[in-house]
Design a protein around this motif. Structure first.
Motif, PDB file in Angstrom:
ATOM      1  N   UNK A   1      43.785  52.337  42.844  1.00  0.00           N
ATOM      2  CA  UNK A   1      44.072  50.945  42.477  1.00  0.00           C
ATOM      3  C   UNK A   1      45.238  50.407  43.307  1.00  0.00           C
ATOM      4  N   UNK A   2      45.183  49.118  43.596  1.00  0.00           N
ATOM      5  CA  UNK A   2      46.224  48.484  44.402  1.00  0.00           C
ATOM      6  C   UNK A   2      46.579  47.152  43.761  1.00  0.00           C
ATOM      7  N   UNK A   3      47.845  46.989  43.350  1.00  0.00           N
ATOM      8  CA  UNK A   3      48.252  45.795  42.609  1.00  0.00           C
ATOM      9  C   UNK A   3      48.226  44.545  43.482  1.00  0.00           C
ATOM     10  N   UNK A   4      48.551  44.676  44.786  1.00  0.00           N
ATOM     11  CA  UNK A   4      48.511  43.515  45.666  1.00  0.00           C
ATOM     12  C   UNK A   4      47.072  43.040  45.850  1.00  0.00           C
ATOM     13  N   UNK A   5      46.132  43.973  45.988  1.00  0.00           N
ATOM     14  CA  UNK A   5      44.723  43.596  46.115  1.00  0.00           C
ATOM     15  C   UNK A   5      44.227  42.923  44.842  1.00  0.00           C
ATOM     16  N   UNK A   6      44.680  43.411  43.682  1.00  0.00           N
ATOM     17  CA  UNK A   6      44.282  42.796  42.418  1.00  0.00           C
ATOM     18  C   UNK A   6      44.826  41.381  42.309  1.00  0.00           C
ATOM     19  N   UNK A   7      46.084  41.174  42.719  1.00  0.00           N
ATOM     20  CA  UNK A   7      46.676  39.837  42.677  1.00  0.00           C
ATOM     21  C   UNK A   7      45.975  38.898  43.657  1.00  0.00           C
ATOM     22  N   UNK A   8      45.632  39.404  44.842  1.00  0.00           N
ATOM     23  CA  UNK A   8      44.928  38.591  45.830  1.00  0.00           C
ATOM     24  C   UNK A   8      43.561  38.165  45.313  1.00  0.00           C
ATOM     25  N   UNK A   9      42.886  39.058  44.603  1.00  0.00           N
ATOM     26  CA  UNK A   9      41.581  38.711  44.029  1.00  0.00           C
ATOM     27  C   UNK A   9      41.723  37.610  42.986  1.00  0.00           C
ATOM     28  N   UNK A  10      42.780  37.673  42.173  1.00  0.00           N
ATOM     29  CA  UNK A  10      43.030  36.622  41.185  1.00  0.00           C
ATOM     30  C   UNK A  10      43.279  35.279  41.869  1.00  0.00           C
ATOM     31  N   UNK A  11      44.022  35.307  42.975  1.00  0.00           N
ATOM     32  CA  UNK A  11      44.295  34.064  43.699  1.00  0.00           C
ATOM     33  C   UNK A  11      43.007  33.462  44.241  1.00  0.00           C
ATOM     34  N   UNK A  12      42.139  34.304  44.798  1.00  0.00           N
ATOM     35  CA  UNK A  12      40.872  33.796  45.334  1.00  0.00           C
ATOM     36  C   UNK A  12      40.003  33.206  44.236  1.00  0.00           C
TER      37      UNK A  12
END
Length: 281
Positions: free
Chosen positions: A161-172
């Motif tokens: 898991x990667x928190x930055x990737x999760x946050x980026x997905x939320x932004x998209x």
């Protein structure tokens, strides 16, 4: 979603040697690396973005970072998000030796993340994470036609898991208060400006609005309304790109008492292009 074909044809071992040299962890600092406040954040992000791409090429056993689709089109390791934490850039001085320790890993079928610990003699002055996804233009010359390319790695290594990737997905998906406990809608609008980015200064060699210039544009928009402050942290999220000649709007929202600023980037048609979240001391 296509699968990126990675050109592994042997060209010359000299290029591989040059990639190794470009990834040397030691850099002697001089005027190109600095500004009046210490280490230049813009230079740092450009340098670390370059290292990110070279590490991808090395990981894939390539001679250089010439990524291609299966039909020969150029593919790019487009940056989806960046995070700069533990910032003490003001501690860097001319003739200091900057040391960069980096690692990279695959975090999804389409994304890779690199971590960079940046230090000088006094210790760590920044920890930077960079998240990228391979993309290619579906239509020649149209930056708004960028499409993600999957990676056929064949690796059985489980993805972490990667928190930055999760946050980026939320932004998209439309969220703006990613990576922060403050919603941007709750902050005060302190500046709105429209700009037309320069092809010579703010687009890169691939003809794309360069990721490392988003924070520079955001800083300029913040400083138009507020005095310079000491940078502590910066998170940047990206959503596609623009074509040369397009106008973009920067909307600055601020919580001055807590030193937090959100700069929203929108295209001329109102669609989201990026978000720069900044923490100042």
């Amino acid at each position: 979603m296509g699968v990126a074909f990675l050109n592994t044809s042997t060209k010359t071992t000299a290029k591989r040697a040059l990639m190794v040299r470009a990834l040397d962890p030691h850099i002697l600092l001089g005027m190109p690396h600095l500004n009046p406040f210490g280490l230049s954040e813009t230079w740092l992000m450009k340098e670390l973005g370059h290292r990110h791409w070279l590490m991808l090429a090395q990981q894939m056993d390539m001679d250089d970072a010439d990524f291609r689709t299966s039909d020969g089109r150029e593919a790019y390791a487009a940056i989806c998000a960046t995070s700069l934490k533990q910032a003490r850039l003001e501690l860097a001085r001319a003739n200091d030796v900057l040391v960069v320790h980096s690692s990279i890993s695959q975090v999804s079928r389409t994304q890779h993340a690199s971590i960079h610990h940046v230090s000088v003699g006094v210790g760590v002055i920044a920890v930077v994470e960079i998240l990228s996804a391979f993309v290619a233009r579906a239509k020649h010359g149209d930056n708004r036609s960028l499409t993600k390319m999957g990676m056929a790695t064949g690796s059985a290594t489980p993805l972490l898991p990667n928190s930055l990737a999760a946050a980026a997905a939320l932004f998209r998906r439309g969220q703006l208060n990613v990576g922060s406990d403050i919603s941007s809608e709750e902050l005060t609008v302190v500046n709105v400006k429209k700009i037309r980015p320069s092809l010579q200064e703010e687009f890169n060699g691939a003809g794309l609005l360069y990721f490392a210039n988003f924070q520079a544009l955001a800083t300029r928009a913040i400083y138009d309304a507020l005095p310079p402050s000491k940078l502590m942290r910066r998170d940047v999220f990206f959503h596609g790109n623009i074509n040369f000649g397009d106008t973009i709007e920067l909307r600055v929202r601020a919580s001055v008492d807590q030193g937090r600023y959100f700069v929203e980037f929108h295209r001329g048609d109102g669609s989201r292009l990026g978000l720069v979240a900044t923490w100042f001391a």
